[in-house]
Design a protein around this motif. Structure first.
Motif, PDB file in Angstrom:
ATOM      1  N   GLN A   1       0.822  -1.452   0.030  1.00 13.54           N
ATOM      2  CA  GLN A   1      -0.258   0.081   0.078  1.00 13.54           C
ATOM      3  C   GLN A   1       0.938   0.862  -0.247  1.00 13.54           C
ATOM      4  O   GLN A   1       0.874   2.326  -0.492  1.00 13.54           O
ATOM      5  CB  GLN A   1      -1.027   0.325   1.261  1.00 13.54           C
ATOM      6  CG  GLN A   1      -1.984  -1.308   1.276  1.00 13.54           C
ATOM      7  CD  GLN A   1      -3.222  -1.197   2.342  1.00 13.54           C
ATOM      8  OE1 GLN A   1      -2.537  -1.562   3.424  1.00 13.54           O
ATOM      9  NE2 GLN A   1      -3.361  -0.684   2.279  1.00 13.54           N
TER      10      GLN A   1
ATOM     11  N   ASP B   1      -0.155   2.083  -5.783  1.00 12.95           N
ATOM     12  CA  ASP B   1      -0.969   2.924  -5.906  1.00 12.95           C
ATOM     13  C   ASP B   1      -2.197   2.487  -6.641  1.00 12.95           C
ATOM     14  O   ASP B   1      -1.663   1.391  -7.685  1.00 12.95           O
ATOM     15  CB  ASP B   1      -1.123   4.029  -6.549  1.00 12.95           C
ATOM     16  CG  ASP B   1      -0.474   5.031  -5.260  1.00 12.95           C
ATOM     17  OD1 ASP B   1      -0.471   5.061  -4.145  1.00 12.95           O
ATOM     18  OD2 ASP B   1       0.369   6.504  -5.617  1.00 12.95           O
ATOM     19  N   THR B   2      -2.907   1.876  -6.000  1.00 13.09           N
ATOM     20  CA  THR B   2      -4.169   0.870  -6.715  1.00 13.09           C
ATOM     21  C   THR B   2      -4.653   1.685  -8.301  1.00 13.09           C
ATOM     22  O   THR B   2      -4.923   0.820  -9.204  1.00 13.09           O
ATOM     23  CB  THR B   2      -5.913   0.932  -6.616  1.00 13.09           C
ATOM     24  OG1 THR B   2      -6.044   2.796  -6.317  1.00 13.09           O
ATOM     25  CG2 THR B   2      -5.815   0.439  -5.072  1.00 13.09           C
ATOM     26  N   SER B   3      -3.664   2.564  -8.282  1.00  9.17           N
ATOM     27  CA  SER B   3      -4.091   2.662 -10.352  1.00  9.17           C
ATOM     28  C   SER B   3      -2.270   2.961 -11.244  1.00  9.17           C
ATOM     29  O   SER B   3      -2.740   3.699 -12.161  1.00  9.17           O
ATOM     30  CB  SER B   3      -4.397   4.609  -9.770  1.00  9.17           C
ATOM     31  OG  SER B   3      -3.226   5.499  -9.499  1.00  9.17           O
ATOM     32  N   ASP B   4      -2.167   2.279  -9.980  1.00 12.68           N
ATOM     33  CA  ASP B   4      -0.290   1.865 -10.802  1.00 12.68           C
ATOM     34  C   ASP B   4      -0.636   1.220 -11.301  1.00 12.68           C
ATOM     35  O   ASP B   4       0.421   0.538 -11.761  1.00 12.68           O
ATOM     36  CB  ASP B   4       0.789   1.719  -9.863  1.00 12.68           C
ATOM     37  CG  ASP B   4       0.812   3.148  -8.775  1.00 12.68           C
ATOM     38  OD1 ASP B   4       0.774   3.962  -9.743  1.00 12.68           O
ATOM     39  OD2 ASP B   4       1.754   2.883  -8.264  1.00 12.68           O
TER      40      ASP B   4
ATOM     41  N   TYR C   1      -7.821  -3.650  -5.494  1.00 16.42           N
ATOM     42  CA  TYR C   1      -6.350  -3.240  -6.386  1.00 16.42           C
ATOM     43  C   TYR C   1      -7.406  -4.136  -7.269  1.00 16.42           C
ATOM     44  O   TYR C   1      -7.653  -5.217  -6.867  1.00 16.42           O
ATOM     45  CB  TYR C   1      -5.279  -4.072  -5.831  1.00 16.42           C
ATOM     46  CG  TYR C   1      -4.722  -3.066  -4.953  1.00 16.42           C
ATOM     47  CD1 TYR C   1      -3.891  -2.259  -4.976  1.00 16.42           C
ATOM     48  CD2 TYR C   1      -4.752  -2.375  -3.304  1.00 16.42           C
ATOM     49  CE1 TYR C   1      -2.789  -1.461  -4.182  1.00 16.42           C
ATOM     50  CE2 TYR C   1      -3.494  -2.198  -2.663  1.00 16.42           C
ATOM     51  CZ  TYR C   1      -2.995  -1.352  -2.924  1.00 16.42           C
ATOM     52  OH  TYR C   1      -2.218  -0.263  -2.586  1.00 16.42           O
TER      53      TYR C   1
END
Length: 232
Positions: free
Chosen positions: A106, A110-113, A137
């Motif tokens: 975390q 990032d969840t956007s990575d 994720y």
């Protein structure tokens, strides 16, 4: 002290040599068989980071199809060293527990990575991938090895163990704990561990072996094995 190590020999030979160099008597009992699960033409290029919570998942990794610059998350420093030995450069280790592994992911992804790939065995103590999915994720799980319980038929080993019951036993998983309990019961050793310290990687493993009377039970993380010698 007499120490019993229970991982496959490839995973604990360095520790055996280390403990012997410190003057300890070391016995070895591999509780589980580890077998590779093949995945032909798996597309690793679809992922932006890899997660390893076990050194066995590294052992059976098909590295020729993976970009060595991909970001890798490992459960601890020992796992990190094994990943780096395969040529991977971008490795971020946690402090030895699944919770610390989730935290390090975390903090560094990032969840956007992009998309994560969790590489693991068939049997896991904690569903890390589901936890990360719940946190937003995009993650898949790849099972690249499976375990089975060893059949213990070495009569001479059991006789020698009865003569000198270990002062310390290391158990590394819930599955290993089940296998060790089976070994204890089948070998007629159920009442012989009252002077033995049981070291378990995780509470679930210790619960399985609670029916045996131990001197003490300790929980530990990967890499803490030598440190535990000084706690008893």
């Amino acid at each position: 002290m007499h120490i019993l190590l229970t991982r496959p020999i490839d995973d604990c030979i360095e520790m055996i040599e280390k403990f012997k160099s410190l003057g300890h008597d070391v016995s070895h009992l591999a509780l589980l068989n580890i077998e590779k699960v093949n995945h032909e033409n798996f597309n690793y290029d679809s992922y932006d980071a890899l997660i390893f919570s076990s050194s066995n998942s590294i052992k059976f990794l098909d590295i020729k199809n993976i970009n060595k610059d991909i970001k890798c998350f490992s459960v601890g420093s020992a796992t990190e060293r094994k990943i780096r030995a395969l040529g991977f450069q971008n490795v971020i280790p946690a402090e030895g527990s699944v919770n610390s592994l989730i935290e390090i992911i975390q903090n560094n992804f990032d969840t956007s990575d992009g998309k994560l790939l969790y590489i693991s065995g068939q049997t896991i103590a904690y569903e890390l991938d589901k936890d990360l999915k719940n946190k937003g994720y995009n993650i898949d799980r790849l099972i690249n090895y499976k375990t089975s319980h060893n059949d213990f038929n070495d009569i001479n080993f059991i006789k020698e163990l009865k003569k000198k019951i270990p002062n310390i036993v290391y158990i590394y998983s819930e599955n290993s704990a089940k296998s060790f309990l089976k070994f204890i019961n089948n070998s007629g050793l159920k009442d012989d561990w009252m002077d033995t310290n049981l070291m378990c990687m995780g509470e679930k493993a210790s619960i399985i072996l609670n029916e045996i009377k131990w001197k003490k039970i300790f929980l530990f993380n990967p890499g803490e094995e030598e440190f535990l010698l000084y706690k008893i």
